[in-house]
Write a protein that holds these residues in place. Structure first.
Motif, PDB file in Angstrom:
ATOM      1  N   ASN A 215      35.693  -4.891   7.702  1.00 54.44           N
ATOM      2  CA  ASN A 215      36.280  -6.179   7.329  1.00 54.44           C
ATOM      3  C   ASN A 215      36.704  -7.003   8.537  1.00 54.44           C
ATOM      4  OD1 ASN A 215      35.879  -5.459   4.699  1.00 54.44           O
ATOM      5  ND2 ASN A 215      38.020  -5.466   4.105  1.00 54.44           N
ATOM      6  N   ASN A 216      37.328  -6.348   9.504  1.00 54.81           N
ATOM      7  CA  ASN A 216      37.794  -7.089  10.675  1.00 54.81           C
ATOM      8  C   ASN A 216      36.631  -7.588  11.530  1.00 54.81           C
ATOM      9  OD1 ASN A 216      40.398  -6.672   9.871  1.00 54.81           O
ATOM     10  ND2 ASN A 216      40.708  -4.862  11.155  1.00 54.81           N
ATOM     11  N   GLY A 217      35.548  -6.824  11.554  1.00 55.79           N
ATOM     12  CA  GLY A 217      34.359  -7.288  12.263  1.00 55.79           C
ATOM     13  C   GLY A 217      33.733  -8.471  11.553  1.00 55.79           C
ATOM     14  N   CYS A 218      33.708  -8.404  10.221  1.00 59.33           N
ATOM     15  CA  CYS A 218      33.148  -9.517   9.448  1.00 59.33           C
ATOM     16  C   CYS A 218      33.957 -10.791   9.652  1.00 59.33           C
ATOM     17  CB  CYS A 218      33.122  -9.158   7.960  1.00 59.33           C
ATOM     18  SG  CYS A 218      31.899  -7.912   7.510  1.00 59.33           S
ATOM     19  N   ARG A 219      35.247 -10.677   9.684  1.00 57.99           N
ATOM     20  CA  ARG A 219      36.098 -11.859   9.857  1.00 57.99           C
ATOM     21  C   ARG A 219      35.918 -12.483  11.236  1.00 57.99           C
ATOM     22  NH1 ARG A 219      40.259  -8.198   7.112  1.00 57.99           N
ATOM     23  NH2 ARG A 219      40.206  -8.879   4.929  1.00 57.99           N
ATOM     24  N   LEU A 220      35.510 -11.680  12.194  1.00 62.00           N
ATOM     25  CA  LEU A 220      35.265 -12.209  13.536  1.00 62.00           C
ATOM     26  C   LEU A 220      33.958 -12.987  13.576  1.00 62.00           C
ATOM     27  CD1 LEU A 220      36.572 -12.071  16.382  1.00 62.00           C
ATOM     28  CD2 LEU A 220      35.093 -10.108  16.848  1.00 62.00           C
ATOM     29  N   ALA A 221      33.018 -12.605  12.698  1.00 62.24           N
ATOM     30  CA  ALA A 221      31.697 -13.225  12.719  1.00 62.24           C
ATOM     31  C   ALA A 221      31.456 -14.201  11.578  1.00 62.24           C
ATOM     32  CB  ALA A 221      30.629 -12.130  12.678  1.00 62.24           C
ATOM     33  N   CYS A 222      32.358 -14.255  10.592  1.00 59.78           N
ATOM     34  CA  CYS A 222      32.154 -15.083   9.396  1.00 59.78           C
ATOM     35  C   CYS A 222      33.362 -15.972   9.100  1.00 59.78           C
ATOM     36  CB  CYS A 222      31.889 -14.191   8.190  1.00 59.78           C
ATOM     37  SG  CYS A 222      30.340 -13.263   8.285  1.00 59.78           S
ATOM     38  N   PRO A 223      33.131 -17.144   8.515  1.00 58.67           N
ATOM     39  CA  PRO A 223      31.838 -17.737   8.149  1.00 58.67           C
ATOM     40  C   PRO A 223      31.056 -18.267   9.349  1.00 58.67           C
ATOM     41  CG  PRO A 223      33.589 -19.281   7.686  1.00 58.67           C
ATOM     42  CD  PRO A 223      34.265 -18.006   8.126  1.00 58.67           C
ATOM     43  N   VAL A 224      31.737 -18.334  10.515  1.00 59.84           N
ATOM     44  CA  VAL A 224      31.040 -18.722  11.737  1.00 59.84           C
ATOM     45  C   VAL A 224      31.285 -17.659  12.796  1.00 59.84           C
ATOM     46  CG1 VAL A 224      31.251 -21.187  11.232  1.00 59.84           C
ATOM     47  CG2 VAL A 224      32.990 -20.056  12.662  1.00 59.84           C
ATOM     48  N   ASN A 225      30.403 -17.575  13.759  1.00 56.33           N
ATOM     49  CA  ASN A 225      30.557 -16.670  14.883  1.00 56.33           C
ATOM     50  C   ASN A 225      31.603 -17.256  15.824  1.00 56.33           C
ATOM     51  OD1 ASN A 225      30.280 -15.173  17.261  1.00 56.33           O
ATOM     52  ND2 ASN A 225      28.445 -16.297  17.870  1.00 56.33           N
ATOM     53  N   LYS A 226      32.778 -16.634  15.872  1.00 52.45           N
ATOM     54  CA  LYS A 226      33.886 -17.185  16.641  1.00 52.45           C
ATOM     55  C   LYS A 226      33.794 -16.900  18.143  1.00 52.45           C
ATOM     56  CE  LYS A 226      37.188 -16.867  12.792  1.00 52.45           C
ATOM     57  NZ  LYS A 226      36.308 -16.152  11.829  1.00 52.45           N
ATOM     58  N   VAL A 227      32.917 -15.982  18.529  1.00 57.06           N
ATOM     59  CA  VAL A 227      32.867 -15.560  19.931  1.00 57.06           C
ATOM     60  C   VAL A 227      31.788 -16.290  20.719  1.00 57.06           C
ATOM     61  CG1 VAL A 227      32.601 -13.598  21.493  1.00 57.06           C
ATOM     62  CG2 VAL A 227      33.716 -13.286  19.273  1.00 57.06           C
ATOM     63  N   GLY A 228      30.605 -16.440  20.135  1.00 58.94           N
ATOM     64  CA  GLY A 228      29.494 -17.027  20.865  1.00 58.94           C
ATOM     65  C   GLY A 228      28.668 -15.950  21.542  1.00 58.94           C
TER      66      GLY A 228
END
Length: 251
Positions: free
Chosen positions: A146-159
């Protein structure tokens, strides 16, 4: 040593710190704060494969003592001169806004539902993005689904990044803690929509060398997922997998 950063309190991530501190002076101690698995019942401990050790945690707290303790907070930087160290995840939280270079919509989110929340040390992992000039390196500890998904969704927050260090790929589906590194890597990497690493570094220690564990962690499906990540130039591993032979190990 100027800094010791512990991603979370499982022995394979911080077990040697108390002994190291007895030989080398550590100035700054960084972790996510109090361990969420400490002082649980025996029944709770038996239900988890990566058993938490109260004795080891006590040894860590004793070694840390009254030295400078930094609790990692998502969205804040670790004051290390010469490089930029951004905390992406910590204590079950993630950065709330995309970083420069991030923010691209991730189409894989539509087919990636959240799962049961994990209340363990893995979910508390301190994930960091280390930047040196144009070089970007990301390490997320044992971050849960879940925490990995939240980092990547709905947009990729890291780049996009140059190197992504990851735990073993998991083929078991939901897994014991709702953790599935194989699919999570695919979601996070995701070519232009994700981290799109140029190099992936995978780690599967000696305890995962058994045949059954090879099937689950870093087996054929896992290796294929990583190696076919769009834009991947090279793949490194920290341990040789005897059951994988030459076909599923890097040169």
């Amino acid at each position: 040593m100027d800094y010791s950063l512990v991603t979370h309190f499982h022995a394979d991530h911080y077990g040697a710190v108390p002994e190291l501190a007895a030989k080398v002076s550590i100035v700054n101690w960084i972790d996510h704060g109090p361990a969420v698995e400490a002082y649980k019942s025996e029944e709770w401990k038996q239900a988890h494969v990566l058993r938490f050790s109260d004795a080891l945690y006590q040894a860590y707290l004793k070694a840390r003592g009254d030295k400078k303790h930094i609790v990692a907070v998502a969205g804040e930087k670790i004051p290390l001169k010469g490089v930029e160290v951004m905390v992406l995840t910590a204590s079950g939280k993630q950065i709330s806004k995309p970083l420069p270079g991030g923010g691209a919509p991730n189409k894989w989110c539509e087919s990636t539902p959240l799962r049961a929340e994990a209340e363990n040390e893995d979910s508390q992992s301190v994930g960091t993005l280390i930047s040196f000039g144009k070089f970007r390196f990301v390490f997320l500890g044992d971050l849960t689904w879940n925490n990995g998904c939240r980092l990547a969704c709905p947009v990729n927050k890291v780049g996009p990044v140059d190197v992504h260090h990851h735990a073993p790929c998991d083929e078991r589906g939901q897994g014991e803690w709702g953790r599935d590194h194989l699919r999570l890597f695919g979601l996070l990497a995701g070519g232009s929509m994700g981290l799109a690493p140029r190099v992936a570094v995978l780690n599967a220690g000696e305890r995962w060398h058994a045949v059954a564990y090879f099937k689950w962690f870093g087996g054929p499906k896992g290796w294929s997922t990583v190696r076919h990540s769009p834009g991947l130039e090279d793949f490194w591993q920290m341990h040789f997998q005897p059951q994988g032979g030459t076909e599923y190990n890097v040169p």
